[in-house]
Scaffold this active site. Structure first.
Site, PDB file in Angstrom:
ATOM      1  N   SER A  43      62.529  24.097  49.035  1.00  0.00           N
ATOM      2  CA  SER A  43      63.296  23.172  49.872  1.00  0.00           C
ATOM      3  C   SER A  43      63.579  23.805  51.226  1.00  0.00           C
ATOM      4  CB  SER A  43      64.616  22.810  49.200  1.00  0.00           C
ATOM      5  OG  SER A  43      65.601  23.804  49.429  1.00  0.00           O
ATOM      6  N   ASP A  44      63.905  22.981  52.198  1.00  0.00           N
ATOM      7  CA  ASP A  44      64.418  23.501  53.456  1.00  0.00           C
ATOM      8  C   ASP A  44      65.888  23.874  53.257  1.00  0.00           C
ATOM      9  OD1 ASP A  44      64.617  24.240  56.140  1.00  0.00           O
ATOM     10  OD2 ASP A  44      63.458  22.519  56.827  1.00  0.00           O
ATOM     11  N   TYR A  45      66.495  24.414  54.288  1.00  0.00           N
ATOM     12  CA  TYR A  45      67.826  25.001  54.202  1.00  0.00           C
ATOM     13  C   TYR A  45      68.872  23.956  53.800  1.00  0.00           C
ATOM     14  CZ  TYR A  45      71.104  28.747  55.450  1.00  0.00           C
ATOM     15  OH  TYR A  45      72.030  29.756  55.403  1.00  0.00           O
ATOM     16  N   ASP A  46      69.366  24.049  52.563  1.00  0.00           N
ATOM     17  CA  ASP A  46      70.396  23.164  52.025  1.00  0.00           C
ATOM     18  C   ASP A  46      69.904  21.729  51.819  1.00  0.00           C
ATOM     19  OD1 ASP A  46      73.040  22.675  51.053  1.00  0.00           O
ATOM     20  OD2 ASP A  46      73.560  21.743  52.954  1.00  0.00           O
TER      21      ASP A  46
END
Length: 722
Positions: free
Chosen positions: A263-266
């Protein structure tokens, strides 16, 4: 480690240990560093427990920190499964080369590979196992700040350059300590956000998705990239990290990708904010069902995934498959035998900013610069003794661009340093003149700048946007030069016409007024470590500009989106472009075409296209067509020309672009020299997606041309037979 050994390791793990392999934490939770994070830090969970179970970390500074993080984890983990260490290395680690958008302007895949090879060596020595690169999001709206991070508005360029970067970064064998793995991003269509705003929703047809946005990602995966990152945005109503159609059907089933999805950040946590998940537990379920293997930073997997398995909402077999993909990547990198991989403090000292790497960075900056205008001003004569260097970037060190490392400005060659190295006897009159920030209104420095311009034999007018105005989360509604820069430009140009305007920016800007008044304009983008040396060599002719725009430059922000490969309408605007035409597809208040079109760029020499020929008039689907373009250097300087080949499909079952780049070659020509540049067209290049989103080619007439967008020349036709 054999596949059987990996399977035995997996079978020996508890459910919590398996989940830990799918958890990525910010290294700053365990070891202090200065790296910028691009989102929230996640829930504050016990660092000691996270350190024991986590499978990967991101954002660390150097080999010393990389080794310390690995040691901390291995000491706490009873299974002794090494960490994956990941970092954003986008356009160089310590030796910074130009931003990706600038590299796209080089139209040189080999140069991209050379820069990536340099970055690979420095990154491996730093302890990096995975770089979040390449970013190949097709972007056609410069309001979006992350256009800086992609190579082009054209998916062909993004795919070719992305694939070149992947091959150069990963090498033949990932277990080699000098090689690192690539994570392609952001899957999918992240660059098409509504209104040009970062993280914004995207709604496109499947036909448009497959034809325009997906090809570059697939090209990078076909080149061997081992990871891919879903985009932040909601795509057709479903955030990518939870989009089963995107990740399960297209990525896994159609394309057969067997690598790691992170995933991307958060982004997993943001499923709640999007409104498709009730809470973090629900978000973890959705992301895991969609095939997201690693949860970056949010800790939704850490907190809830085991519980979801025990409740029967996620099968343990699904978790096992994700964990196995992570373990295989670690094994490919050779981490079970050497958890430090290439981390080496001595190698860092030898590689960082070494002369060979600086030379590559300087050459890349020279070849990606685009000469937009030149009324016999450039190159300057070396006999000039008094030079005025004017503008808010005259002594700027922050010329590296977003994603450069903290402190990168300390190593940047400034413009005065570059000029003095080339012309040690010249006198420099340096005046800032004004600021370049939003809201800057102070013009008190302009009179002094004007006096310097009056005294000087030549003026370098250095304009642009501050380094932190382009990049992630840096969308702009207006694309003019910020602050009173145009007021400064007007005043300087009024007193000295021997002026070259130089631009430092991370996106296409609106340069309409500057283009009308400045006799010469050189677009440098953010050129990186060797900025000053590259600029000096370009301005005085030691290097000949050869960059061509990989994204068009608008006359006004109101023209966006303005893809160069637009389709016709039932009422296209007739020429001339500078006049409105009633009841046609046009603006009343400005021309339709960009100020500077895709593929445009000038040189200090002239190139003449003499002929374009095809080796046959008809081909069948299993045959190839040879296209030859003859180009001659008719000027007095050696130079490089980018020969661009465009395709038109005049009649098809769906509307087709009026011009579509299908190939390009960069050639070097001595004065008077001519070369035949050969292209091969295959049936696959004639395909498109029909109304039902199936890829087809249709028999009929096609046309090939050279030139650049909106200025095509030397057209020839051929027939694709049934």
């Amino acid at each position: 480690m054999t596949e059987q050994a990996l399977k035995e390791l997996l079978d020996s793990m508890t459910l919590e240990e398996k989940v830990g392999q799918l958890v990525q934490c910010n290294a700053g939770q365990f070891i202090a560093n200065q790296l910028e994070i691009t989102g929230p830090g996640g829930e504050l969970l016990p660092a000691e427990e996270l350190c024991r179970v986590m499978g990967s970390v991101l954002t660390f500074e150097d080999a010393k920190q990389a080794k310390a993080l690995q040691d901390m984890h291995l000491a706490a983990d009873p299974k002794k499964i090494p960490l994956l260490l990941m970092l954003d290395v986008i356009h160089g680690l310590r030796t910074t080369y130009p931003i990706p958008l600038a590299m796209g302007c080089s139209f040189d895949d080999d140069l991209v590979a050379e820069c990536a090879d340099m970055a690979r060596k420095e990154s491996a020595a730093c302890g990096v196992h995975v770089t979040f690169n390449p970013m190949v999001d097709t972007a056609r709206d410069a309001r979006w700040g992350r256009i800086l991070e992609t190579n082009s508005e054209e998916p062909l360029i993004n795919g070719r350059m992305g694939a070149a970067l992947v091959k150069a970064t990963q090498g033949r064998d990932l277990s080699d300590p000098e090689n690192i793995a690539c994570c392609v991003k952001h899957f999918a269509a992240y660059g098409a956000g509504e209104a040009g705003r970062d993280y914004n929703a995207v709604d496109v047809s499947e036909r448009m998705l497959r034809e325009t946005y997906l090809p570059a990602y697939k090209a990078c995966l076909d080149a061997g990239a081992r990871l891919i990152m879903p985009s932040f945005n909601a795509l057709n109503g479903i955030p990518s990290v939870a989009n089963k159609t995107l990740m399960n059907r297209i990525l896994r089933e159609e394309w057969g990708f067997d690598g790691v999805v992170i995933s991307d950040y958060d982004a997993v946590g943001e499923l709640v904010t999007h409104g498709v998940a009730a809470d973090a537990k629900d978000a973890a379920r959705l992301a895991m069902e969609a095939g997201c293997d690693i949860d970056m930073v949010k800790n939704a997997y850490y907190l809830h995934l085991a519980e979801l398995v025990r409740e029967g909402k996620i099968s343990e077999e699904t978790v096992d498959a994700a964990v196995m993909r992570v373990l295989r990547l670690k094994n490919e990198l050779g981490l079970f035998e050497n958890p430090y991989h290439g981390a080496d403090e001595k190698a860092e000292e030898e590689l960082y900013l070494c002369p060979a790497h600086r030379e590559i960075a300087r050459r890349a900056a020279e070849e990606s610069a685009v000469l937009l205008k030149n009324e016999c001003i450039l190159p300057f004569r070396k006999s000039i003794k008094k030079i005025a260097l004017i503008g808010p970037f005259a002594e700027e060190t922050r010329l590296n661009g977003f994603w450069s490392r903290p402190g990168a400005e300390k190593y940047t060659v400034t413009i005065p340093e570059g000029i003095r190295a080339l012309l040690p006897d010249a006198e420099l009159l340096i005046q800032k003149g004004c600021g370049a920030e939003f809201g800057d209104t102070d013009t008190e420095g302009i009179p002094a700048a004007v006096r310097a311009a009056e005294e000087a034999e030549a003026v370098i007018l250095v304009l642009g946007e501050p380094e932190n105005y382009s990049g992630e989360g840096r969308s702009r509604a207006e694309l003019n030069l910020p602050g009173p820069q145009m007021e400064l430009a007007r005043a300087v140009l009024q007193v000295n016409r021997n002026t070259a305007a130089v631009l430092f920016n991370g996106r296409p800007l609106v340069l309409t007024e500057l283009a009308e008044s400045a006799p010469a304009i050189l677009e440098m983008w953010y050129p990186g470590t060797e900025a000053g040396n590259a600029l000096a060599r370009l301005l005085w002719g030691d290097a000949n500009p050869c960059g061509r725009l990989s994204a068009g430059m608008p006359r006004s922000v109101g023209q966006y989106p303005m893809p160069y490969n637009r389709t016709n309408t039932g009422r296209p605007k007739p020429p001339p472009d500078d006049r409105p035409a009633p009841f046609s597809s046009c603006y009343l208040d400005m021309p339709n075409l960009p100020l500077y079109s895709f593929g445009y760029g000038l040189s200090y020499t002239d190139f003449q296209y003499e002929r374009l020929t095809t080796d046959r008039k008809t081909i069948h689907k299993n045959e190839e067509l040879k296209v030859t373009v003859t180009v001659r250097n008719t000027g007095k300087r050696a130079g490089k020309e980018t020969v661009q080949l465009y395709l038109q499909d005049p009649v098809a079952s769906v509307v087709r672009p009026i011009q579509q780049l299908i190939d390009y070659r960069k050639v070097f020509l001595e004065p008077g020299e001519s070369k035949n540049v050969c292209f091969t067209i295959r049936e696959q290049q004639l395909r498109f997606f029909d109304f039902t989103a199936h890829e087809v080619s249709e028999a009929g007439e096609f046309r090939v041309s050279t030139g650049y967008a909106d200025h095509l020349i030397l057209t020839e036709s051929f027939i694709l037979a049934d």
